[in-house]
Design an enzyme around this catalytic site. Structure first.
Site, PDB file in Angstrom:
ATOM      1  N   ARG A  21      -4.688  -9.642   4.071  1.00  0.00           N
ATOM      2  CA  ARG A  21      -5.069  -9.919   3.374  1.00  0.00           C
ATOM      3  C   ARG A  21      -3.239  -9.468   2.409  1.00  0.00           C
ATOM      4  NH1 ARG A  21      -7.218  -5.792  -0.866  1.00  0.00           N
ATOM      5  NH2 ARG A  21      -8.100  -6.567  -2.221  1.00  0.00           N
TER       6      ARG A  21
ATOM      7  N   LYS B  65       0.645  -1.609   0.110  1.00  0.00           N
ATOM      8  CA  LYS B  65       0.004   0.145  -0.134  1.00  0.00           C
ATOM      9  C   LYS B  65       0.860   1.409  -0.105  1.00  0.00           C
ATOM     10  CE  LYS B  65      -4.432  -1.392   1.906  1.00  0.00           C
ATOM     11  NZ  LYS B  65      -5.341  -1.247   2.275  1.00  0.00           N
TER      12      LYS B  65
END
Length: 286
Positions: free
Chosen positions: A255, A221
């Site tokens: 995840r 991210k």
């Protein structure tokens, strides 16, 4: 005890959720699993590497070309049914904020609805309750789906995360979602700048302390990229470092894009913490 699909997980048992994007423009793999054949190969590989959950998404998180609910369903529903046919024991999650898509994928065999946009469609939790499937309750800072944060501010970011996610979780249970199938997610990058996401990671123990299983979606991210000044394809090491910290602080579900690497990190943290035994222990004993 966390219960998803046919599986039960002890509180100290880490769970890997593998990302399978059914989108042509995903930020990380640029549509590598948009077509059925490579997507099914990705599922097979992820399961072989130790993923317990397959998270299927039909719309990329960031801005881009509009994807209607009908198109999102076209990308996901049939694929969910095929994954369920080929992998009857795997936990199937679908990353969606739309209740009508949620209903369609549950009919096709999904076990979990991953609501990454923080209950923006309140009827999604009603769908989870009706089908008795799991639900991920995420903090998105009030952001609308597929928007990026702009000068967002919090008096106390973790206080806001707790207020929102615990509220969503309790509402879900009141509607009939099984309590043991509800997770909370701090929503790294969603409605947050990099400093917010770093603080959320530092204070993850406060979420764990609520008793709800905590899911983290850290993989490659922007907060990792900005912390290290690295482009998307060079964020794996930073992601794994963040995974280790999150595991030490008690997060349970991860995840991820890199399944095998994540599993090794989680197993190493578990061994260091004394939550599990080493896979082999013969040094100095022979």
């Amino acid at each position: 005890m966390l219960r998803l699909g046919r599986r039960e997980f002890d509180p100290r048992e880490p769970v890997v959720m593998a990302i399978v994007n059914r989108t042509p423009d995903s930020f990380y793999d640029q549509g590598a699993t948009f077509r059925d054949e490579p997507a099914l190969a990705r599922v097979e590989q992820a399961v072989a590497e130790g993923a317990a959950i397959i998270d299927i998404g039909g719309v990329k998180a960031g801005p881009g070309e509009e994807v209607t609910a009908q198109e999102e369903a076209r990308r996901t529903v049939g694929f969910v049914a095929e994954v369920r046919r080929r992998f009857p024991d795997v936990i199937i999650s679908v990353d969606t904020w739309r209740h009508d898509v949620g209903e369609a994928v549950c009919e096709a065999g999904a076990d979990l609805l991953n609501d990454a946009w923080g209950g923006v469609d309140p009827r999604l939790a009603e769908v989870a309750a009706r089908y008795r499937v799991g639900l991920v309750c995420t903090h998105a800072g009030g952001a609308r789906p597929r928007t990026r944060p702009h000068r967002v501010q919090y008096d106390d970011v973790m206080a806001d995360i707790l207020r929102v996610t615990l509220g969503l979780a309790e509402r879900a249970v009141s509607l009939g979602v099984p309590r043991e199938s509800v997770m909370i997610d701090p929503g790294h990058d969603f409605g947050k700048n990099t400093r917010h996401s770093l603080e959320a990671t530092r204070r993850l123990g406060e979420m764990v302390g609520t008793g709800w299983p905590v899911l983290v979606s850290l993989s490659n991210k922007d907060f990792v990229g900005e912390s290290l000044d690295k482009p998307v394809k060079e964020r794996v090491i930073g992601t794994l470092a963040t995974t280790a910290v999150s595991a030490w602080l008690g997060a349970q579900v991860y995840r991820v894009h890199e399944v095998a690497e994540t599993r090794q990190v989680l197993e190493m943290v578990s061994a260091i913490a004394g939550w599990s035994d080493p896979a082999v222990a013969r040094r100095g004993l022979a």
